[in-house]
Motif scaffolding. Structure first.
Motif, PDB file in Angstrom:
ATOM      1  N   LEU A 428       0.834  -1.205   0.000  1.00  0.00           N
ATOM      2  CA  LEU A 428       0.000   0.000   0.000  1.00  0.00           C
ATOM      3  C   LEU A 428       0.868   1.255   0.000  1.00  0.00           C
ATOM      4  O   LEU A 428       0.564   2.233  -0.704  1.00  0.00           O
ATOM      5  CB  LEU A 428      -0.937  -0.005   1.217  1.00  0.00           C
ATOM      6  CG  LEU A 428      -1.902   1.183   1.320  1.00  0.00           C
ATOM      7  CD1 LEU A 428      -2.838   1.225   0.131  1.00  0.00           C
ATOM      8  CD2 LEU A 428      -2.700   1.132   2.616  1.00  0.00           C
ATOM      9  N   GLY A 429       1.941   1.207   0.753  1.00  0.00           N
ATOM     10  CA  GLY A 429       2.866   2.349   0.800  1.00  0.00           C
ATOM     11  C   GLY A 429       3.419   2.657  -0.583  1.00  0.00           C
ATOM     12  O   GLY A 429       3.510   3.811  -0.996  1.00  0.00           O
ATOM     13  N   ALA A 430       3.773   1.594  -1.312  1.00  0.00           N
ATOM     14  CA  ALA A 430       4.295   1.779  -2.663  1.00  0.00           C
ATOM     15  C   ALA A 430       3.205   2.322  -3.577  1.00  0.00           C
ATOM     16  O   ALA A 430       3.456   3.184  -4.416  1.00  0.00           O
ATOM     17  CB  ALA A 430       4.829   0.453  -3.189  1.00  0.00           C
ATOM     18  N   CYS A 431       1.996   1.826  -3.400  1.00  0.00           N
ATOM     19  CA  CYS A 431       0.881   2.282  -4.235  1.00  0.00           C
ATOM     20  C   CYS A 431       0.613   3.765  -4.022  1.00  0.00           C
ATOM     21  O   CYS A 431       0.207   4.467  -4.940  1.00  0.00           O
ATOM     22  CB  CYS A 431      -0.385   1.497  -3.917  1.00  0.00           C
ATOM     23  SG  CYS A 431      -0.303  -0.207  -4.463  1.00  0.00           S
ATOM     24  N   ARG A 432       0.839   4.236  -2.817  1.00  0.00           N
ATOM     25  CA  ARG A 432       0.559   5.644  -2.581  1.00  0.00           C
ATOM     26  C   ARG A 432       1.637   6.512  -3.232  1.00  0.00           C
ATOM     27  O   ARG A 432       1.348   7.586  -3.730  1.00  0.00           O
ATOM     28  CB  ARG A 432       0.399   5.920  -1.089  1.00  0.00           C
ATOM     29  CG  ARG A 432       1.569   6.555  -0.416  1.00  0.00           C
ATOM     30  CD  ARG A 432       1.200   6.970   0.982  1.00  0.00           C
ATOM     31  NE  ARG A 432       2.404   7.013   1.791  1.00  0.00           N
ATOM     32  CZ  ARG A 432       2.448   7.526   3.006  1.00  0.00           C
ATOM     33  NH1 ARG A 432       1.364   8.015   3.550  1.00  0.00           N
ATOM     34  NH2 ARG A 432       3.560   7.534   3.669  1.00  0.00           N
ATOM     35  N   GLU A 442      -6.669  -3.284  -3.457  1.00  0.00           N
ATOM     36  CA  GLU A 442      -6.571  -4.664  -2.966  1.00  0.00           C
ATOM     37  C   GLU A 442      -5.798  -4.730  -1.650  1.00  0.00           C
ATOM     38  O   GLU A 442      -6.208  -5.380  -0.692  1.00  0.00           O
ATOM     39  CB  GLU A 442      -5.900  -5.558  -4.012  1.00  0.00           C
ATOM     40  CG  GLU A 442      -5.748  -6.968  -3.482  1.00  0.00           C
ATOM     41  CD  GLU A 442      -5.443  -8.012  -4.532  1.00  0.00           C
ATOM     42  OE1 GLU A 442      -5.409  -7.674  -5.729  1.00  0.00           O
ATOM     43  OE2 GLU A 442      -5.251  -9.167  -4.124  1.00  0.00           O
ATOM     44  N   ALA A 443      -4.679  -4.010  -1.619  1.00  0.00           N
ATOM     45  CA  ALA A 443      -3.858  -4.021  -0.392  1.00  0.00           C
ATOM     46  C   ALA A 443      -4.656  -3.464   0.779  1.00  0.00           C
ATOM     47  O   ALA A 443      -4.683  -4.052   1.867  1.00  0.00           O
ATOM     48  CB  ALA A 443      -2.594  -3.205  -0.617  1.00  0.00           C
ATOM     49  N   LEU A 447      -5.806  -5.061   4.386  1.00  0.00           N
ATOM     50  CA  LEU A 447      -5.389  -4.421   5.637  1.00  0.00           C
ATOM     51  C   LEU A 447      -6.587  -4.109   6.528  1.00  0.00           C
ATOM     52  O   LEU A 447      -6.552  -4.317   7.742  1.00  0.00           O
ATOM     53  CB  LEU A 447      -4.618  -3.140   5.328  1.00  0.00           C
ATOM     54  CG  LEU A 447      -3.189  -3.370   4.852  1.00  0.00           C
ATOM     55  CD1 LEU A 447      -2.631  -2.131   4.180  1.00  0.00           C
ATOM     56  CD2 LEU A 447      -2.308  -3.774   6.028  1.00  0.00           C
ATOM     57  N   ILE A 448      -7.658  -3.612   5.894  1.00  0.00           N
ATOM     58  CA  ILE A 448      -8.839  -3.249   6.682  1.00  0.00           C
ATOM     59  C   ILE A 448      -9.472  -4.509   7.266  1.00  0.00           C
ATOM     60  O   ILE A 448      -9.978  -4.515   8.386  1.00  0.00           O
ATOM     61  CB  ILE A 448      -9.816  -2.425   5.821  1.00  0.00           C
ATOM     62  CG1 ILE A 448      -9.195  -1.046   5.555  1.00  0.00           C
ATOM     63  CG2 ILE A 448     -11.169  -2.274   6.506  1.00  0.00           C
ATOM     64  CD1 ILE A 448      -9.889  -0.221   4.503  1.00  0.00           C
ATOM     65  N   ASN A 449      -9.386  -5.612   6.506  1.00  0.00           N
ATOM     66  CA  ASN A 449      -9.850  -6.885   7.045  1.00  0.00           C
ATOM     67  C   ASN A 449      -9.049  -7.312   8.251  1.00  0.00           C
ATOM     68  O   ASN A 449      -9.587  -7.803   9.234  1.00  0.00           O
ATOM     69  CB  ASN A 449      -9.715  -7.974   5.968  1.00  0.00           C
ATOM     70  CG  ASN A 449     -11.042  -8.253   5.320  1.00  0.00           C
ATOM     71  OD1 ASN A 449     -12.084  -8.087   5.961  1.00  0.00           O
ATOM     72  ND2 ASN A 449     -11.013  -8.649   4.064  1.00  0.00           N
ATOM     73  N   LEU A 450      -7.727  -7.143   8.133  1.00  0.00           N
ATOM     74  CA  LEU A 450      -6.838  -7.594   9.206  1.00  0.00           C
ATOM     75  C   LEU A 450      -6.994  -6.734  10.456  1.00  0.00           C
ATOM     76  O   LEU A 450      -6.946  -7.228  11.572  1.00  0.00           O
ATOM     77  CB  LEU A 450      -5.372  -7.561   8.734  1.00  0.00           C
ATOM     78  CG  LEU A 450      -4.974  -8.663   7.758  1.00  0.00           C
ATOM     79  CD1 LEU A 450      -3.659  -8.344   7.083  1.00  0.00           C
ATOM     80  CD2 LEU A 450      -4.888 -10.007   8.482  1.00  0.00           C
TER      81      LEU A 450
END
Length: 624
Positions: A428-432, A442-443, A447-450
């Motif tokens: 997610l960091g890379a996607c941002r 997707e990431a 994460l929100i699930n976890l």
DNA sequence: CTAGGGTTAG
């Protein structure tokens, strides 16, 4: 006469007579007489007693499965399991080297199992961190053998609960200990204090500590550590004072716990005073303390001091080297970290999974993509280190950060284990950075699930959507966040001055010098403008940060802390600031320009790494 | 005499 052992590679090297004449209880003698148990030859022993003594001694020297099997075979040949407790020893050794099945099978074959036999099995599992097996054995002992645990049993089980933070199980063992009247045992209570501390139950730990009838050195050490681990460092330090008043002399564990408390306080002054205690009391010879000290200096922003302490360690072990490596990694000195790694290997140190985590982290933060890939490939082949989730997180970060988003994603899909929040968070960091909304979505979903309560994941995804113009999706994320009752963690900066830690939040006006701080801030912003250094959007993360754009960017806590630092310290002094969230792009530019205009080095520590700002540039080279 | 981990460093 030489007897062959059941395993070809294992031959013992000592005649029984030779063995007997040596005083093998003396550790130095024993080591000299038996340099490498795996390459020794065993002559037949006439009496079983000496054979068993030798086998027990030899077992303690080595830790491979094949070695256990060799000793096991020898026992089957000429001694019984009960002989000199060799069966119990074998059980705990089998567990220790990871052969749980052998251990359990052998354990069942032991004819007369006493408490020590059970304890061998239970403590073995406990040490390996197998709580389930540990508890299972514990229940079998009580239900099948009708035995009551003694203090050794309880300590093992409780420590196991502490290791995996199993609060419910720990509580029930606590209750049992009470019923059995075992709360009189210092060791049992100490391990309970530790268990509650590890589970975040500071109150329960304190209560036990207060009511315990006798407090040993270890009790005090445990209590200080519990305070340090539970965000109550100052209480830990007062606890140390009380300990000294009770006339208890501190040992290495005390100092290590105190150093941990320093880290939570974030006070360099305190750290320096403990450094003095260490020097005065001769603790500087102790590797654990020096390692902790070196690591602490690095964590508080003083890599130079950290390095000096490391150089004072006489024969640094692998942990000490790793601590130094971690320091370089956190401060963004990637190539130095790589050099250090090569040096430690050359010195014969065996890097382990922690070493590789920091090494890969160093590569990632310095854009050393090829090096990182190479180390990731060879860590198993050359050093026998199996990649863990932490290593995968580093690699996803390394690939993603340098733009290979698809490769990072492929790596995640190729993993044999279930990816955790570290792995998805790296993606997610890379996607941002690269504003990739598809992979980012997707990431973030994973994460929100976890962890649905972590605000950052919603914010980052929402920001990615905004950045690519998907306003509807962005506002949906905000709505989802509200729906899940997730509160955004407020950004907070800390700076130490005059024996105090000064804390700032966004738009903070609670500081006694608030008025002057804001005047200074306005002055600094004016200076930047006049110098023509308007913040450009050169920074990839500009306006997509953890603190949302709604905040008053010009009153961000980093800026307040910097203004305060410049206000109260002499010109030229280095400012060291800690922040609980990642630094935002605008504040990053601000710090760079201030470092140039005011000729100051500014060091900012965020949860991920350190930023050293000097002469208008940052050590991260704008590459997070 | 006495087998079997009280806490603590990367």
């Amino acid at each position: 006469m030489i007897t062959k052992c059941s395993l070809p590679s294992v031959v013992f090297n000592l005649s029984h007579a030779h063995f007997k004449t040596q005083n093998y209880n003396h550790p130095l003698r024993a080591r000299a007489a038996l340099p490498d148990p795996l390459s020794c030859r065993l002559h037949s022993c006439s009496d079983a007693d000496s054979l068993v003594s030798f086998l027990i001694f030899a077992l303690g020297k080595c830790s491979s499965a094949s070695y256990c099997e060799a000793v096991h075979a020898r026992v089957l040949k000429s001694a019984s399991y009960g002989h000199g407790f060799i069966g119990d020893q074998l059980v705990s050794k089998y567990v220790a080297v990871g052969c749980e099945k052998h251990a359990e099978k052998l354990f069942d074959e032991i004819p007369e199992k006493d408490l020590v036999s059970w304890n061998s099995l239970i403590s073995g599992f406990s040490r390996k961190g197998c709580l389930a097996k540990c508890l299972y054995a514990f229940r079998r002992m009580r239900n099948e053998a009708f035995m009551n645990p003694n203090e050794v049993t309880l300590v093992s089980v409780i420590s196991s609960c502490a290791d995996v933070k199993a609060l419910d199980e720990g509580r029930s063992i606590h209750g049992l200990s009470e019923r059995l009247g075992m709360l009189m045992e210092v060791k049992v209570v100490n391990s309970l204090v530790n268990m509650y501390g590890k589970c975040g139950k500071l109150g329960a730990a304190c209560h036990l500590f207060e009511v315990m009838p006798v407090r040993s050195l270890v009790s005090w050490n445990s209590m200080i550590a519990v305070y340090a681990e539970n965000e109550s460092p100052m209480e830990g330090i007062s606890c140390f004072t009380l300990m000294r008043r009770s006339g208890i002399q501190p040992d290495d564990a005390t100092l290590v716990a105190l150093l941990q408390a320093c880290e939570s306080v974030g006070s360099i002054r305190l750290l320096e005073s403990i450094h003095c205690v260490i020097c005065c009391r001769g603790f500087y010879r102790q590797m654990s303390i020096m390692t902790a000290l070196s690591s602490l200096y690095a964590k508080t922003g003083r890599l130079d001091a950290s390095h000096r302490v490391f150089l004072e360690i006489r024969n640094p072990d692998s942990i000490a080297w790793t601590a130094m490596l971690a320091g370089y990694a956190a401060h963004g000195y990637g190539s130095e970290a790589v050099t250090l790694f090569e040096l430690m290997v050359k010195k014969g140190m065996m890097p382990d999974h922690v070493t590789f985590t920091h090494l890969l982290n160093a590569c990632s933060h310095s854009g050393l993509v090829e090096e990182g890939k190479w180390y990731f490939r060879t860590m198993l082949e050359l050093y026998g280190v199996e990649p863990t989730l932490d290593h995968y997180s580093c690699m996803v970060d390394l690939l993603g950060r340098s733009g290979f988003l698809e490769d990072a994603y492929e790596l995640i899909k190729s993993m044999a284990m279930e990816p955790n929040s570290g792995v998805w968070g790296a993606l997610l960091g890379a996607c941002r950075i690269y504003r990739n909304d598809e992979l980012g979505k997707e990431a973030a979903e994973h994460l929100i699930n976890l962890d649905p309560s972590d605000a950052r994941n919603y914010i980052v995804l929402s920001n990615i959507y905004s950045a690519v113009g998907l306003w509807k999706d962005a506002s949906e994320m905000r709505a989802l966040m509200k729906e899940n009752f997730v509160a955004r963690l407020p950004g907070c900066s800390y700076i130490e001055h005059g024996n105090k830690i000064h804390q700032f939040v966004v738009g903070d006006r609670s500081h006694p010098l608030s008025h002057m701080i804001y005047t200074k801030l306005t002055e600094l912003i004016g200076k930047i403008r006049r110098a023509g250094l308007t913040p450009k959007t050169e920074f990839v993360l500009h306006d997509v940060d953890e603190e949302s754009k709604e905040d008053m960017i010009n009153e961000h806590c980093e800026k307040l802390a910097i203004s305060f630092g410049i206000l109260v310290t002499n010109p030229g002094r280095t400012l060291i600031i800690r922040k609980n969230l990642r630094i935002c792009g605008d504040c990053h530019s601000f710090a760079k320009m201030i470092s140039l205009i005011e000729k100051r080095t500014i060091i900012i520590r965020d949860p991920k790494r350190f930023h050293h700002f000097t002469d208008g540039i940052c050590s991260c080279a704008d590459y997070w």
